[in-house]
Design an enzyme around this catalytic site. Structure first.
Site, PDB file in Angstrom:
ATOM      1  N   LYS A 120       5.311  -1.812   7.095  1.00 17.57           N
ATOM      2  CA  LYS A 120       4.312  -2.165   6.017  1.00 17.57           C
ATOM      3  C   LYS A 120       5.079  -2.427   4.895  1.00 17.57           C
ATOM      4  CE  LYS A 120      -0.140  -0.315   4.400  1.00 17.57           C
ATOM      5  NZ  LYS A 120       0.235   0.076   3.034  1.00 17.57           N
ATOM      6  N   HIS A 163       0.263  -5.551   2.516  1.00 15.67           N
ATOM      7  CA  HIS A 163      -0.604  -5.273   1.796  1.00 15.67           C
ATOM      8  C   HIS A 163      -0.510  -6.396   0.465  1.00 15.67           C
ATOM      9  CE1 HIS A 163      -2.243  -2.456  -1.780  1.00 15.67           C
ATOM     10  NE2 HIS A 163      -2.836  -3.749  -1.790  1.00 15.67           N
ATOM     11  N   ASP A 165      -8.142  -4.286  -0.228  1.00 20.87           N
ATOM     12  CA  ASP A 165      -9.487  -4.610  -0.439  1.00 20.87           C
ATOM     13  C   ASP A 165     -10.594  -4.714   0.783  1.00 20.87           C
ATOM     14  OD1 ASP A 165      -8.642  -4.745  -2.998  1.00 20.87           O
ATOM     15  OD2 ASP A 165      -8.777  -6.888  -3.216  1.00 20.87           O
ATOM     16  N   CYS A 179       5.830   1.362  -1.197  1.00 18.49           N
ATOM     17  CA  CYS A 179       5.501   1.978  -2.205  1.00 18.49           C
ATOM     18  C   CYS A 179       5.769   1.703  -3.653  1.00 18.49           C
ATOM     19  CB  CYS A 179       6.236   3.572  -2.001  1.00 18.49           C
ATOM     20  SG  CYS A 179       5.794   4.648  -3.238  1.00 18.49           S
ATOM     21  N   ASN A 229      -3.978  -5.793   4.899  1.00 17.31           N
ATOM     22  CA  ASN A 229      -4.130  -4.591   4.118  1.00 17.31           C
ATOM     23  C   ASN A 229      -4.608  -4.980   2.611  1.00 17.31           C
ATOM     24  OD1 ASN A 229      -2.407  -2.166   2.569  1.00 17.31           O
ATOM     25  ND2 ASN A 229      -4.258  -1.940   3.605  1.00 17.31           N
ATOM     26  N   MET A 270      -1.614   7.912   3.551  1.00 24.12           N
ATOM     27  CA  MET A 270      -1.661   7.908   2.485  1.00 24.12           C
ATOM     28  C   MET A 270      -1.440   9.468   1.930  1.00 24.12           C
ATOM     29  SD  MET A 270      -5.567   6.222   1.562  1.00 24.12           S
ATOM     30  CE  MET A 270      -6.053   6.540   3.408  1.00 24.12           C
TER      31      MET A 270
END
Length: 382
Positions: free
Chosen positions: A152, A182, A216, A112, A214, A26
């Site tokens: 990712k 994600h 929540d 992103c 990934n 992050m």
């Protein structure tokens, strides 16, 4: 997975990650001080990834970038996340890492959703261009030598342009070691609910390599539930640890089958952690005041749910020294227990955004013309 059964370890190339817990990169958050704090709580267990590094800045040996890839001597394995859009530049960056021994693991960011990245064809827009994705992965894996390369990504650009299954298959074919998904599209940003079913589908689609979930994960219970419901091989935690670095202690206990060892901190304990975090930032930057100023963005996350008062929150968020931070915290009712309902979402929650893309981007999922170096911006997320 039964709640009291230890989780299987995660294998990332030669590295065994046990329990299978990864800190998500992050921007402005997962610097060396924050990684140190999270690692202290985990007892050194898990994988803690650096802030995202642009490949162009790394190749050019940008001063700020070189500081961001500095690892503490206790960080093992050393994990760097790279972001790039040009296969040749990605290849150069990966070879630089491998040849100079700068890290032990390389992760590639294709998640992103920030407009200034996607409008240039980068981030979560890039996997739509299948040939470009393949070329980048091929260069990265080729240049990495013995270092494992992971990636990712998100589900896709939006519900009409889903890419994660194709991207997963390309990753397997090009030698990627593991994939983190994600469970949101770029259009969702961080809004709505993460689609854990997509994580399960990806696991079924690419059984050859580990799949990490990934989205929540706000508590250790959420992590166990994700593994149980999706069959994923591990979890990646991002916003869930904002102002909650002790979440990694909870995750280790949960995955090792020790749920009784999970205990929520009091405000007194949280205040001590806040000072520790700010102190580490000052030591890292070489300037106490600079470290405390950098810490300001964390204050609201740490104090969420506690009875602090708006004026005191504002005061703590403008402190400039450790003494000032300690003095403000000492005025609080430090005996407050952990507030009910404080384990919910933190950080950005916007959703249902129009994804800004280059002109004509969606016309052909294979033509990758028009992606240039200007897409490489120092922005993270995913």
């Amino acid at each position: 997975m039964p709640s009291n059964a230890p989780a299987a370890p995660l294998r990332i190339g030669p590295h065994i990650v046990s329990p299978p817990v990864v800190l998500a990169p992050m921007a402005g958050i997962t610097n060396a001080p924050f990684r140190t704090l999270c690692r202290e709580f985990s007892g050194g267990k898990g994988l803690f990834v650096s802030e995202m590094i642009t490949t162009r800045a790394l190749v050019e040996r940008n001063e700020k970038t070189m500081q961001l890839i500095h690892f503490d001597a206790t960080e093992k394995p050393r994990s760097i996340q790279l972001y790039g859009v040009d296969p040749a530049t990605v290849g150069k960056a990966v070879r630089m890492i491998a040849e100079e021994g700068l890290a032990d693991h390389i992760d590639l960011n294709f998640g992103c959703p920030v407009p200034k990245v996607t409008r240039k064809g980068g981030g979560s827009a890039l996997p739509y261009k299948r040939h470009l994705l393949r070329a980048i992965l091929r260069e990265a894996v080729s240049g990495a030598g013995d270092l494992p390369v992971t990636m990712k990504m998100r589900k896709g650009i939006d519900d009409d342009h889903i890419t994660y299954l194709d991207a997963g298959r390309i990753a397997v074919e090009e030698g990627v070691t593991a994939i983190a998904l994600h469970g949101r599209t770029a259009a969702q940003h961080y809004g709505g609910t993460a689609d854990w079913d997509a994580i399960a589908r990806l696991k079924e689609h690419v059984p050859e390599i580990p799949v990490l979930g990934n989205g929540d994960i706000w508590s250790a219970r959420d992590a166990l539930r994700m593994v149980r419901e999706t069959g994923c091989d591990g979890v990646v935690v991002g916003r869930g640890c904002l102002g909650r670095p002790w979440l990694f202690a909870d995750l280790v206990a949960a995955f090792e089958g020790r749920p009784d060892d999970i205990a929520a901190p009091t405000l007194r304990e949280v205040a001590a952690i806040m000072v520790r975090h700010a102190t580490l930032l000052g030591e890292w930057s070489g300037d106490e005041s600079k470290g405390v100023v950098d810490f300001r963005k964390h204050v609201a996350w740490y104090l969420k749910g506690f009875a602090v008062g708006s004026e005191m929150r504002k005061r703590l968020a403008i402190t400039s020294s450790l003494a000032e931070l300690r003095a403000g915290l000492d005025e609080l009712d430090l005996d407050q227990p952990w507030p009910a309902g404080a384990d919910g979402p933190r950080g950005r929650t916007s959703g249902n955004n129009r994804v800004v893309l280059p002109d004509g981007w969606l016309k052909d999922p294979y033509d990758c013309a028009g992606v240039g170096e200007e897409a490489e911006l120092d922005t993270s997320g995913g």
